[in-house]
Design a protein around this motif. Structure first.
Motif, PDB file in Angstrom:
ATOM      1  N   GLY A 127       0.825  -1.199   0.000  1.00  7.35           N
ATOM      2  CA  GLY A 127       0.000   0.000   0.000  1.00  7.35           C
ATOM      3  C   GLY A 127       0.856   1.243   0.000  1.00  7.35           C
ATOM      4  O   GLY A 127       2.078   1.175   0.088  1.00  7.35           O
ATOM      5  N   ILE A 128       0.168   2.396  -0.111  1.00  7.12           N
ATOM      6  CA  ILE A 128       0.841   3.689  -0.115  1.00  7.12           C
ATOM      7  C   ILE A 128       0.152   4.577   0.913  1.00  7.12           C
ATOM      8  O   ILE A 128      -1.065   4.753   0.869  1.00  7.12           O
ATOM      9  N   GLY A 129       0.941   5.126   1.824  1.00 14.18           N
ATOM     10  CA  GLY A 129       0.420   6.042   2.833  1.00 14.18           C
ATOM     11  C   GLY A 129       1.202   7.339   2.840  1.00 14.18           C
ATOM     12  O   GLY A 129       2.397   7.347   2.568  1.00 14.18           O
ATOM     13  N   SER A 130       0.499   8.440   3.101  1.00 15.56           N
ATOM     14  CA  SER A 130       1.176   9.736   3.159  1.00 15.56           C
ATOM     15  C   SER A 130       0.471  10.650   4.146  1.00 15.56           C
ATOM     16  O   SER A 130      -0.668  10.395   4.546  1.00 15.56           O
ATOM     17  N   PRO A 173      -4.241   2.706  -4.447  1.00 13.92           N
ATOM     18  CA  PRO A 173      -4.807   3.901  -3.812  1.00 13.92           C
ATOM     19  C   PRO A 173      -3.800   4.527  -2.853  1.00 13.92           C
ATOM     20  O   PRO A 173      -2.980   3.826  -2.258  1.00 13.92           O
ATOM     21  N   VAL A 174      -3.852   5.847  -2.743  1.00 17.70           N
ATOM     22  CA  VAL A 174      -2.990   6.567  -1.802  1.00 17.70           C
ATOM     23  C   VAL A 174      -3.847   6.937  -0.597  1.00 17.70           C
ATOM     24  O   VAL A 174      -4.852   7.636  -0.729  1.00 17.70           O
ATOM     25  N   TYR A 175      -3.476   6.449   0.568  1.00 14.21           N
ATOM     26  CA  TYR A 175      -4.189   6.761   1.808  1.00 14.21           C
ATOM     27  C   TYR A 175      -3.427   7.879   2.512  1.00 14.21           C
ATOM     28  O   TYR A 175      -2.258   7.715   2.837  1.00 14.21           O
ATOM     29  N   SER A 176      -4.100   9.005   2.699  1.00 11.27           N
ATOM     30  CA  SER A 176      -3.422  10.143   3.312  1.00 11.27           C
ATOM     31  C   SER A 176      -4.223  10.679   4.495  1.00 11.27           C
ATOM     32  O   SER A 176      -5.441  10.525   4.569  1.00 11.27           O
TER      33      SER A 176
END
Length: 93
Positions: free
Chosen positions: A40-43, A55-58
């Protein structure tokens, strides 16, 4: 050698911000190259909703910023600038 740290493992990409997504796409390519799986991608902040098919979870996204700015009429010009940026760069405004 970083192969043992990545090969066969789920890797979470954490970024302070994701704007164009190029840096995250490079990370995805590197993870795939070394045999890992992107988990996953988190920011903290992001203007992108997805990057490289993930999906980018921010914590805060550009739409949160727009919503906040719209609470005060004196920010109208800045809101229009942000929406124009999003329109030019392919995001929904």
């Amino acid at each position: 050698n970083i192969v043992p740290m990545i090969a066969g493992k789920n890797v979470l990409i954490l970024a302070v911000s994701v704007a164009s997504g190029r840096t995250v796409e490079a990370a995805i390519d590197a993870i795939n190259y070394y045999g890992g799986k992107v988990a996953g991608i988190g920011s903290i902040f992001s203007t992108a909703e997805d990057c490289g098919g993930f999906p980018v979870y921010s914590v805060v996204d550009v739409y949160d910023i727009i919503e906040y700015l719209e609470e005060d009429e004196k920010n109208t010009e800045n809101v229009l600038r942000i929406k124009n940026y999003l329109a030019v760069n392919g995001a929904k405004a």
